[in-house]
Design an enzyme around this catalytic site. Sequence first.
Site, PDB file in Angstrom:
ATOM      1  N   ARG A  34      -3.597  37.304   0.899  1.00 14.79           N
ATOM      2  CA  ARG A  34      -4.217  37.089  -0.567  1.00 14.79           C
ATOM      3  C   ARG A  34      -3.131  38.558  -0.253  1.00 14.79           C
ATOM      4  O   ARG A  34      -3.159  38.589  -2.037  1.00 14.79           O
ATOM      5  CB  ARG A  34      -5.666  37.569  -0.641  1.00 14.79           C
ATOM      6  CG  ARG A  34      -6.487  35.930  -0.722  1.00 14.79           C
ATOM      7  CD  ARG A  34      -8.018  36.201  -0.564  1.00 14.79           C
ATOM      8  NE  ARG A  34      -8.372  35.384  -1.356  1.00 14.79           N
ATOM      9  CZ  ARG A  34     -10.094  34.854  -1.128  1.00 14.79           C
ATOM     10  NH1 ARG A  34     -10.666  34.988  -0.423  1.00 14.79           N
ATOM     11  NH2 ARG A  34      -9.876  33.236  -1.992  1.00 14.79           N
ATOM     12  N   LYS A 207     -19.622  21.813   3.905  1.00 17.04           N
ATOM     13  CA  LYS A 207     -21.113  21.072   3.640  1.00 17.04           C
ATOM     14  C   LYS A 207     -20.565  20.254   2.127  1.00 17.04           C
ATOM     15  O   LYS A 207     -20.154  21.161   1.350  1.00 17.04           O
ATOM     16  CB  LYS A 207     -21.670  22.163   3.065  1.00 17.04           C
ATOM     17  CG  LYS A 207     -22.462  23.288   4.956  1.00 17.04           C
ATOM     18  CD  LYS A 207     -23.571  24.018   3.981  1.00 17.04           C
ATOM     19  CE  LYS A 207     -23.087  25.109   3.472  1.00 17.04           C
ATOM     20  NZ  LYS A 207     -23.884  26.150   3.182  1.00 17.04           N
ATOM     21  N   GLY A 360      -9.708  29.351   0.598  1.00 15.50           N
ATOM     22  CA  GLY A 360      -9.481  30.558   1.250  1.00 15.50           C
ATOM     23  C   GLY A 360      -8.862  29.874   3.532  1.00 15.50           C
ATOM     24  O   GLY A 360      -8.000  30.875   3.231  1.00 15.50           O
ATOM     25  N   GLY A 384     -13.811  29.292  -4.563  1.00 15.65           N
ATOM     26  CA  GLY A 384     -14.349  28.483  -5.079  1.00 15.65           C
ATOM     27  C   GLY A 384     -14.047  28.407  -6.660  1.00 15.65           C
ATOM     28  O   GLY A 384     -14.475  27.982  -7.483  1.00 15.65           O
TER      29      GLY A 384
END
Length: 405
Positions: A34, A207, A360, A384
């Site tokens: 990043r 998840k 990420g 996200g």
Amino acid sequence: MRGIDELDVAGRTVLLRADLNTPLDGTTITDDGRIRASLPTITKLAGRDARILIIAHLGRPKGELYAQRAAGGPSLRPVAGRLSGLLGRPVPLAADVAGESAASVAAGLADGDVAMLENIRFEPDETSKDDAARAGLARRLAALAGPDGRYVADGFGALHRKHASVYDLPALLPHAAGDLVVAEVAVLRRLTENPERPYVVVLGGAKPSDKLAVIANLLGSADRLIIGGGMSYTFLKAQGYEVGKSLLEEDMIPQVSQVLAEAGRRGVEVVLPVDLVAATGYSPDAEHEVVPVGDFPADRESLDMGPATRELFASRLADARTVFWNGPVGVFEFPAFAAGTRAVAEAIGRVNGLTVVGGGDSAAAVRILGIPEDSFTHISTGGGASLEYLEGRPLPGLVALDGPA
Ligand code: ADP
Ligand code: MG
């Protein structure tokens, strides 16, 4: 959306919101992807004589008050050090976010200089749900840039956050999108507008609750959904398989079943693991063996996909013309359980078409496993943010860039 080429920055203080949220082992950066991705915009602005003051967050500081968070960290110090090394110039780091130190660092900037504020999440108001609290912090940040200040949004990975430095600050200053944000959005647009087919989506990670919304939305555009990793055990359980002590979200089973039924109605192929690596516990040296999904031992937990699944996933990727991948399909952080993620990354690398890696941890996996980055069309810096974009949700940071000021 205005780009930085259309923003007058020479001699002005530019508050640059970047995403420098890098994985750390203590104070050691384990993946600086990043930071590297942020370099082109920084270099371009510096070359145009902007006085650059970088706003970024790191990790999840704990505590209610600024003082507790600042004391507990994490500090952006290692990130400022790495950025300085990569730019080949000093990058002073203010000791606070919008206090005395920040004001003095801002005042010390000459044309073309680069400096950073401390971890923006030390300020509790950054993430506040209270509009007035966020606006207050935004005003303090804007003041650092003075009356001629400018704002550049280049932190793609934070655009889905309705945070003071992402959503409220651009309303106070003339603003533009940085080159990274422009590039990321352009690729996501290619995924949502008429992708070449077959369009295959690979989803992994921990998840299903994180990703069910995007899955539901992707049923309208993808031809095939490959599901692996931690989230696949809930899918397997929904199909009647036992998964022992593997990651499971029992309460998501009804929703997962609905998604599977909807996929069936729409003719979207869902590909699930057929064998798993069953380990004695969550540890890098746990004993493990490969078992078929129908025969999972009750006292074990799965940390990776088995060889038959690796082959199955690769074969269902071979004919793809568009691929979006989010989420490692095993605990790749432990070398013994990285084979599934490696197989997926390599299979996507062989695809002849548009291939996008988002997330990420997925991006870190590609680099840590030594998969050549140029085997993909694009490695996104935001998990996200890309998922919410694909869900069709407006990203607060993009909405703000289209607004006035
Ligand atoms: P991304 O950051 O790319 O969006 P996620 O944050 O959703 O990905 O998921 C990454 C995490 O999922 C990794 O830390 C990885 O260890 C974990 N994970 C993947 N597969 C499994 C598994 N089978 N069991 C437990 N954890 C898993
Ligand atoms: Mg992650």
